[in-house]
Motif scaffolding. Structure first.
Motif, mmCIF file in Angstrom:
data_model
loop_
_atom_site.group_PDB
_atom_site.id
_atom_site.type_symbol
_atom_site.label_atom_id
_atom_site.label_comp_id
_atom_site.label_asym_id
_atom_site.label_seq_id
_atom_site.Cartn_x
_atom_site.Cartn_y
_atom_site.Cartn_z
ATOM 1 N N THR A 14 0.852 -1.206 0.000
ATOM 2 C CA THR A 14 0.000 0.000 0.000
ATOM 3 C C THR A 14 0.876 1.239 0.000
ATOM 4 O O THR A 14 0.607 2.192 -0.738
ATOM 5 N N GLN A 15 1.937 1.238 0.802
ATOM 6 C CA GLN A 15 2.800 2.413 0.870
ATOM 7 C C GLN A 15 3.460 2.702 -0.476
ATOM 8 O O GLN A 15 3.617 3.853 -0.872
ATOM 9 N N ASP A 16 3.855 1.652 -1.204
ATOM 10 C CA ASP A 16 4.425 1.836 -2.557
ATOM 11 C C ASP A 16 3.436 2.608 -3.431
ATOM 12 O O ASP A 16 3.803 3.543 -4.134
ATOM 13 N N VAL A 17 2.167 2.198 -3.380
ATOM 14 C CA VAL A 17 1.148 2.811 -4.227
ATOM 15 C C VAL A 17 0.855 4.235 -3.759
ATOM 16 O O VAL A 17 0.802 5.159 -4.574
ATOM 17 N N LEU A 18 0.703 4.432 -2.457
ATOM 18 C CA LEU A 18 0.427 5.776 -1.936
ATOM 19 C C LEU A 18 1.554 6.743 -2.264
ATOM 20 O O LEU A 18 1.312 7.900 -2.635
#
Length: 192
Positions: free
Chosen positions: A185-189
């Motif tokens: 999720t952090q990669d995408v955010l």
């Protein structure tokens, strides 16, 4: 990693029926928080969101059409319709969101969308099937593994796999088979 202005977030089957004891032990208690943060980011940036609902034709299913379990979980229901970007509701009765109504592939292609992010329930079932089909159809599929969950499962020959083992197998199959890029999720955010 690049997230495009028109990358679609596909939120698969985040329904109340998946809270039912029918399914057994699940993994990833942080999944809902990660899903919510991605929905929020997509809405803040006006990107397209597809909400997918499984309408089970089996009357005893926790996801049966017309039952409380068929409804979206509150954190999803409260967010629907709140973004400035396009939003679509797809209903289906099989594993893949690409075999629902309306036609997801036609909608994405009509909007010029070539990249999708898949989140929701269950990792190794509807999420994985949708990702495989998306990859086969030529989409750049991102699969944030921490924004989904699944349940322990027993299969043939008395074999069983924990939710964690199933998640790992899905990640290896999708990423190693080049159906999708498994990310966080952090990669995408960070990229959005």
């Amino acid at each position: 990693m690049e997230i495009y202005e028109n990358t679609a977030l596909i939120v698969v089957d985040v329904q109340k029926g998946f809270g039912d004891a029918f399914w057994g032990r699940r993994n990833n208690p942080e999944a809902e928080a990660h899903m919510a943060s991605l929905i929020d980011r997509w809405q803040e940036t006006g990107r397209p969101i597809v909400f997918v609902r499984h309408d089970s034709a089996q009357p005893r299913s926790p996801l049966a059409t017309g039952t409380e379990g068929n409804a979206f979980q509150d954190f999803v229901a409260e967010r629907r319709g709140k973004g400035s970007g396009p939003e679509l509701l797809v209903t289906k009765s099989v594993n893949s969101a690409f075999y629902g109504e309306p036609d997801l592939d036609a909608w994405l292609k009509g909007a010029g969308i070539r990249q999708v992010v898949i989140v929701g329930i269950q990792t190794n079932m509807c999420n994985e099937t949708t990702a495989r089909m998306g990859g086969n159809l030529g989409y750049d599929v991102l699969f944030p593994l921490d924004a989904m969950h699944t349940f322990d499962l027993t299969g043939p020959f008395g074999w069983s796999q924990s939710a964690e083992e199933l998640t790992r197998a899905t990640a290896v199959s999708l990423h190693g088979g080049r159906f999708a890029r498994v990310v966080s999720t952090q990669d995408v955010l960070s990229a959005a």
